[in-house]
Scaffold this motif. Structure first.
Motif, mmCIF file in Angstrom:
data_model
loop_
_atom_site.group_PDB
_atom_site.id
_atom_site.type_symbol
_atom_site.label_atom_id
_atom_site.label_comp_id
_atom_site.label_asym_id
_atom_site.label_seq_id
_atom_site.Cartn_x
_atom_site.Cartn_y
_atom_site.Cartn_z
ATOM 1 N N UNK A 1 0.814 -1.205 0.000
ATOM 2 C CA UNK A 1 0.000 0.000 0.000
ATOM 3 C C UNK A 1 0.854 1.264 0.000
ATOM 4 N N UNK A 2 2.136 1.145 0.396
ATOM 5 C CA UNK A 2 3.009 2.313 0.344
ATOM 6 C C UNK A 2 3.334 2.715 -1.093
ATOM 7 N N UNK A 3 3.202 1.785 -2.039
ATOM 8 C CA UNK A 3 3.347 2.112 -3.452
ATOM 9 C C UNK A 3 2.032 2.619 -4.035
ATOM 10 N N UNK A 4 0.936 2.075 -3.559
ATOM 11 C CA UNK A 4 -0.381 2.438 -4.086
ATOM 12 C C UNK A 4 -0.758 3.864 -3.682
ATOM 13 N N UNK A 5 -0.619 4.169 -2.385
ATOM 14 C CA UNK A 5 -1.005 5.490 -1.890
ATOM 15 C C UNK A 5 -0.060 6.532 -2.475
ATOM 16 N N UNK A 6 -0.629 7.539 -3.084
ATOM 17 C CA UNK A 6 0.140 8.580 -3.751
ATOM 18 C C UNK A 6 0.254 8.374 -5.243
ATOM 19 N N UNK A 7 0.019 7.134 -5.685
ATOM 20 C CA UNK A 7 0.090 6.827 -7.114
ATOM 21 C C UNK A 7 -1.304 6.651 -7.704
ATOM 22 N N UNK A 8 -2.158 5.877 -7.043
ATOM 23 C CA UNK A 8 -3.468 5.508 -7.577
ATOM 24 C C UNK A 8 -4.593 6.259 -6.868
ATOM 25 N N UNK A 9 -5.727 6.352 -7.546
ATOM 26 C CA UNK A 9 -6.946 6.771 -6.868
ATOM 27 C C UNK A 9 -7.441 5.608 -6.012
ATOM 28 N N UNK A 10 -8.264 5.923 -5.016
ATOM 29 C CA UNK A 10 -8.730 4.920 -4.061
ATOM 30 C C UNK A 10 -10.250 4.984 -3.961
ATOM 31 N N UNK A 11 -10.880 3.807 -3.916
ATOM 32 C CA UNK A 11 -12.330 3.694 -3.748
ATOM 33 C C UNK A 11 -12.621 2.732 -2.613
ATOM 34 N N UNK A 12 -13.460 3.158 -1.687
ATOM 35 C CA UNK A 12 -14.019 2.273 -0.674
ATOM 36 C C UNK A 12 -15.527 2.291 -0.841
ATOM 37 N N UNK A 13 -16.071 1.163 -1.278
ATOM 38 C CA UNK A 13 -17.513 1.018 -1.482
ATOM 39 C C UNK A 13 -18.031 0.032 -0.448
ATOM 40 N N UNK A 14 -18.842 0.510 0.495
ATOM 41 C CA UNK A 14 -19.456 -0.404 1.447
ATOM 42 C C UNK A 14 -20.900 -0.672 1.021
ATOM 43 N N UNK A 15 -21.178 -1.941 0.824
ATOM 44 C CA UNK A 15 -22.529 -2.385 0.480
ATOM 45 C C UNK A 15 -23.240 -2.641 1.803
ATOM 46 N N UNK A 16 -23.850 -1.592 2.318
ATOM 47 C CA UNK A 16 -24.347 -1.595 3.682
ATOM 48 C C UNK A 16 -25.316 -2.740 3.936
ATOM 49 N N UNK A 17 -25.013 -3.553 4.954
ATOM 50 C CA UNK A 17 -25.891 -4.631 5.435
ATOM 51 C C UNK A 17 -25.811 -5.911 4.613
ATOM 52 N N UNK A 18 -24.963 -5.972 3.592
ATOM 53 C CA UNK A 18 -24.926 -7.152 2.725
ATOM 54 C C UNK A 18 -24.457 -8.393 3.482
ATOM 55 N N UNK A 19 -25.242 -9.447 3.405
ATOM 56 C CA UNK A 19 -24.895 -10.735 3.999
ATOM 57 C C UNK A 19 -23.890 -11.476 3.120
ATOM 58 N N UNK A 20 -22.957 -12.153 3.751
ATOM 59 C CA UNK A 20 -21.969 -12.933 3.022
ATOM 60 C C UNK A 20 -22.614 -14.063 2.243
ATOM 61 N N UNK A 21 -23.549 -14.793 2.857
ATOM 62 C CA UNK A 21 -24.136 -15.951 2.175
ATOM 63 C C UNK A 21 -24.918 -15.539 0.938
ATOM 64 N N UNK A 22 -25.599 -14.408 1.009
ATOM 65 C CA UNK A 22 -26.350 -13.932 -0.155
ATOM 66 C C UNK A 22 -25.395 -13.514 -1.268
ATOM 67 N N UNK A 23 -24.331 -12.821 -0.922
ATOM 68 C CA UNK A 23 -23.354 -12.411 -1.931
ATOM 69 C C UNK A 23 -22.740 -13.620 -2.628
ATOM 70 N N UNK A 24 -22.400 -14.659 -1.850
ATOM 71 C CA UNK A 24 -21.802 -15.866 -2.417
ATOM 72 C C UNK A 24 -22.780 -16.586 -3.328
ATOM 73 N N UNK A 25 -24.021 -16.722 -2.894
ATOM 74 C CA UNK A 25 -25.030 -17.424 -3.688
ATOM 75 C C UNK A 25 -25.295 -16.723 -5.011
ATOM 76 N N UNK A 26 -25.422 -15.410 -4.978
ATOM 77 C CA UNK A 26 -25.721 -14.679 -6.208
ATOM 78 C C UNK A 26 -24.540 -14.696 -7.167
ATOM 79 N N UNK A 27 -23.334 -14.673 -6.628
ATOM 80 C CA UNK A 27 -22.153 -14.765 -7.487
ATOM 81 C C UNK A 27 -22.110 -16.120 -8.189
ATOM 82 N N UNK A 28 -22.323 -17.191 -7.432
ATOM 83 C CA UNK A 28 -22.275 -18.535 -7.999
ATOM 84 C C UNK A 28 -23.359 -18.755 -9.039
#
Length: 268
Positions: A1-28
């Motif tokens: 991350x010491x190479x990334x910070x200062x070089x790249x743009x950064x995005x943090x997207x939180x999918x509020x309340x998303x359940x892990x099992x639902x995310x896995x099922x829909x991906x599969x």
């Protein structure tokens, strides 16, 4: 991350309340192709949330405590405040000297922008101003909130405007709190009613809705330079699991969350 910070743009997207099992099922099942194509190995990493509800979890994440891999550690972190004795700070960790990651990135020359979603980002009271108040620029309006059936596309449109307005040489840290999965979410499933309320199926439909529009966000964030993106849930929620409904409680469906980080290469 010491190479990334200062070089790249950064995005943090939180999918509020998303359940892990639902995310896995829909991906599969191939139901969220736009997110799935960016997941390392095509799968979500199973992690443990740092909090059981939005405020607690985001306070931790903004201090550098992203969701923890759901396996024995220690697990070196991507970001950490400088403090003696940290067992999760390693050579690859970006260490900041401010109280939180947001101000640490601002000190490193980033424009820090928040596009809020759920009530803890609505700036309508003192509590709702704490998290967005960490950022140099913050946006919230009812169209971004939990009651809007078109919340995520409205947030994406604002993100596109933010990116377009920046000077080409200005690095960006963009945080988006997607509210679509948070209750109420019944309106994302055809045929569902307010009287019947939210269910695991309407939660899944809300994730499909987010997936239909997330490509625009990722395209915007890679339109100027390479972007390092983190996409995760802040906590899960329960829909009658073991008699529980909601979150801010200690249940596996709340503590277990999906996580991914990846690079977005610049658009051609």
């Amino acid at each position: 991350m010491n190479e990334v910070v200062g070089r790249d743009d950064l995005l943090l997207l939180t999918l509020d309340t998303l359940r892990h099992d639902v995310a896995v099922e829909l991906t599969a099942a191939g139901r969220i192709p736009n997110l799935a194509r960016h997941l390392p190995g095509g799968v979500w990493e199973e992690r443990h949330a740092p909090g059981s509800f939005t405020y607690a979890s985001h306070q931790a994440m903004f201090a550098g405590f992203l969701p923890t891999p759901a396996r024995p550690g220690p697990h070196p972190r991507l970001f950490a405040a400088r403090f003696a004795g940290s067992e999760s700070t390693a050579g690859r960790t970006y260490v900041f000297d401010t109280p939180d990651l947001v101000s640490g990135l601002a000190a490193a020359g980033y424009r820090t922008v928040c596009i809020g979603g759920v009530g803890f980002f609505n700036k309508q009271g003192a509590l709702g101003d704490v998290l967005p108040g960490m950022f140099q620029e913050s946006h919230w309006e009812p169209a971004f909130g939990v009651a809007s059936p078109t919340s995520f596309e409205a947030q994406v449109e604002r993100a596109e405007q933010v990116v377009a307005a920046l000077p080409a040489d200005q690095r960006l840290f963009l945080f988006v709190n997607a509210s679509a999965l948070h209750q109420p979410n019944w309106f994302h499933l055809a045929g569902a009613t307010a009287e019947a309320g939210d269910t695991r199926a309407t939660h899944a439909a809300a994730l499909e809705y987010v997936d239909r529009h997330v490509g625009r966000l990722l395209t915007a964030m890679s339109s100027r330079r390479r972007c390092f993106a983190i996409v995760c849930s802040d906590h899960g929620t329960t829909y009658g699991d073991d008699g529980y409904t909601g979150h801010r409680l200690a249940h596996e469906a709340v503590w277990t969350v999906p996580y991914a980080h990846f690079f977005l290469e610049p658009s051609a």
